[in-house]
Every structure is written in C-alpha cells, then in structure tokens.
Design a protein around this motif. Structure first.
Motif, PDB file in Angstrom:
ATOM      1  N   SER A 189      22.342   8.636  34.581  1.00 31.80           N
ATOM      2  CA  SER A 189      23.136   9.310  33.545  1.00 31.80           C
ATOM      3  C   SER A 189      24.427   9.877  34.117  1.00 31.80           C
ATOM      4  O   SER A 189      25.391  10.110  33.375  1.00 31.80           O
ATOM      5  N   ASN A 204      18.567  15.585  32.193  1.00 31.71           N
ATOM      6  CA  ASN A 204      17.415  14.842  31.690  1.00 31.71           C
ATOM      7  C   ASN A 204      16.141  15.669  31.812  1.00 31.71           C
ATOM      8  O   ASN A 204      15.950  16.391  32.785  1.00 31.71           O
ATOM      9  N   THR A 226      24.634   5.156  28.880  1.00 31.56           N
ATOM     10  CA  THR A 226      24.189   6.370  28.188  1.00 31.56           C
ATOM     11  C   THR A 226      24.614   6.289  26.734  1.00 31.56           C
ATOM     12  O   THR A 226      25.754   5.920  26.421  1.00 31.56           O
ATOM     13  N   GLN A 235      20.250   9.406  25.495  1.00 24.18           N
ATOM     14  CA  GLN A 235      19.315   8.562  26.229  1.00 24.18           C
ATOM     15  C   GLN A 235      20.111   7.720  27.218  1.00 24.18           C
ATOM     16  O   GLN A 235      21.155   7.158  26.877  1.00 24.18           O
ATOM     17  N   CYS A 236      19.603   7.656  28.441  1.00 25.30           N
ATOM     18  CA  CYS A 236      20.215   6.808  29.463  1.00 25.30           C
ATOM     19  C   CYS A 236      19.210   5.743  29.876  1.00 25.30           C
ATOM     20  O   CYS A 236      18.057   6.060  30.171  1.00 25.30           O
ATOM     21  N   LEU A 254      18.017  12.923  27.477  1.00 26.25           N
ATOM     22  CA  LEU A 254      19.001  13.898  27.903  1.00 26.25           C
ATOM     23  C   LEU A 254      19.144  15.027  26.896  1.00 26.25           C
ATOM     24  O   LEU A 254      19.192  14.805  25.677  1.00 26.25           O
TER      25      LEU A 254
END
Length: 259
Positions: A189, A204, A226, A235-236, A254
């Motif tokens: 991320s 995260n 990401t 979200q990554c 995240l």
C-alpha cells in the motif's frame, strides 16, 4: 551509513526491535512488515510438517507495535500429517499486537504444473529507488534494497518494485525468502498509494498472503494497486513474484483518514 544487522536481536526470552523496524507514521512504532515476518518464522518453527509449504498467511493487526521488546509464541490449532493450521501471536507491552493464522501443507510431486508467468521487468532491469516519506534516516525503508519496475514511489498510483534484503530478520540467522516476502508485502500500500502521505494516513488492519508455490532466491517483487472506497476504507492488492515467475497474491484492508 551504518545500519543494524537485523530487524530484531535476541533479548532474554524475547526479541528487541532495532531502528530498522521503524515505520513511516511515528518513529516510536514499527512498520508492520518486520513483525509479520517474525510471526511467519514462529509459525514455521512450530510446524509439525517438516519441509512443508506455507500456503496462506492471514494477519490481524490488533494494535500498534512499539519499537522495543516483543515476544512471540505459536501453537498448532489443527494438526495433521498433510495439512495443518498454525497460530502465532506477537505481544508487546503486555498486550497482543498482531496475530497470524497460517495454513501449511505437505510438499509433494505434482502431476501438472502451470507455466510460470514472469514479471515483465527483471530485477536487473529495474531502476534503483528509495522511499522519501520516512522521518528517520534509519528505518524500515533501509532494510531492503528497492528497485522500481513500474510506476513511482513519489507519485500516486499503481507501482511495482523488486526488493532484496540488506539485513537479517533475527540477528545471527539468514532471512528466508518467505520472511523476506512477508516483510516486503506489507509495504504494497506504500508503493501504490493513491493519496498524499503528508495529508492522509492509510494503515492496514490486516494482510493476507496466498501462495501456490514457495518464494525462492534473493530478489522478490510485488506489483501493487490500491483502490479507495467512499467511506474511509481502501483495499490494496498485489501480485507477488520471484525471479522465476508469479508465486501468489496479497490483499490488505486499509483504514484511511486525514492526518
């Protein structure tokens, strides 16, 4: 620049974090990559399947991990000769700070193997690069050598990097490819940030690494993206590679808020 030789040094019945564990948000707190790697080490040490393969590592970040003493412990939740589930917990300051559940399988011959999908940029063709967001001169970003395969670490958007270790995980032990992979993957991320580091925190709360074969060699890569949702959630995800090709995928949730 003189660097510590490892993320952690033995300290009585626990371990002491060095400056190489420092994260980007607060110099008193660890980046999540080193403790995640430490838990992967502990899970494999507790395994009852010698030479088995760790196929999924699911981490829950229960709270910030201070730069200081930590303790790790593991137990087998579901024993088996072919498949097992191992739990490992990292404690800091008297409280659980991170938890791992890891599925491991017995390695065996395969009747069919998918052809390798190599990353389009080899590590020797990627350009040297560095993170510019860490406040401390010696911190997590110095523990790995970073080579940019695509994107930018200075501009928002997807990016891919190759890395190789500059240190050990625990002093006196070589860092294994799996430990390196986990320590690297938590930075996905960071390399693919969609917002300005100076204005926004995107931490995260979990990390899942799923592998269809074990990583090998000194160079590993992540090709990360990401995506931001409408309510402070991101979200990554990243495809993970070694020099022989793709080995699996990671995903992290995240929490995003203004600094």
């Amino acid at each position: 620049m003189d660097l510590p030789s490892a993320f952690y040094v033995p300290d009585g019945d626990g371990l002491l974090a060095t400056a190489l564990t420092i994260g980007p948000w607060d110099p008193r707190l660890q980046h999540a990559g080193p403790p995640a790697a430490l838990l992967a080490r502990e899970a494999e040490r507790a395994s009852g399947i010698p030479g088995g393969q760790t196929v999924r590592l699911a981490y829950d970040v229960l709270g910030p991990v201070p730069v200081g003493p930590v303790q790790v412990a593991a137990r087998v939740l579901r024993p088996g000769r072919r498949i097992e589930l191992v739990e490992a917990t990292l404690t800091a300051g008297g409280r659980p700070a991170m938890r791992l559940t890891a599925w491991r399988m017995r390695s065996g011959g395969a009747s069919a193997v998918s052809p390798p999908r190599r990353h389009p940029v080899a590590p020797e063709d990627a350009g040297p690069t560095e993170f510019g967001v860490f406040s401390e001169p010696v911190a997590y970003h110095r523990a790995l050598e970073w080579r940019l395969a695509s994107g930018s670490l200075a501009e928002p958007g997807p990016a891919a990097t190759w890395t190789r270790p500059r240190c050990a995980l625990v002093e006196g032990e070589p860092m294994t490819p799996l430990q390196h992979l986990v320590a690297m993957s938590d930075a996905a991320s960071g390399i693919s940030a969609e917002l300005d580091w100076e204005r926004v925190t995107f931490a995260n709360v979990d990390l899942v690494v799923a592998l269809f074969r074990p990583p090998a060699g000194e160079w590993l890569a992540m090709d990360a993206t990401t995506t931001l949702g409408p309510a402070g959630v991101g979200q990554c995800s990243a495809d993970l590679y070694d020099a022989d090709g793709r080995i699996g995928r990671s995903v992290a949730s995240l929490f995003v808020e203004p600094r």
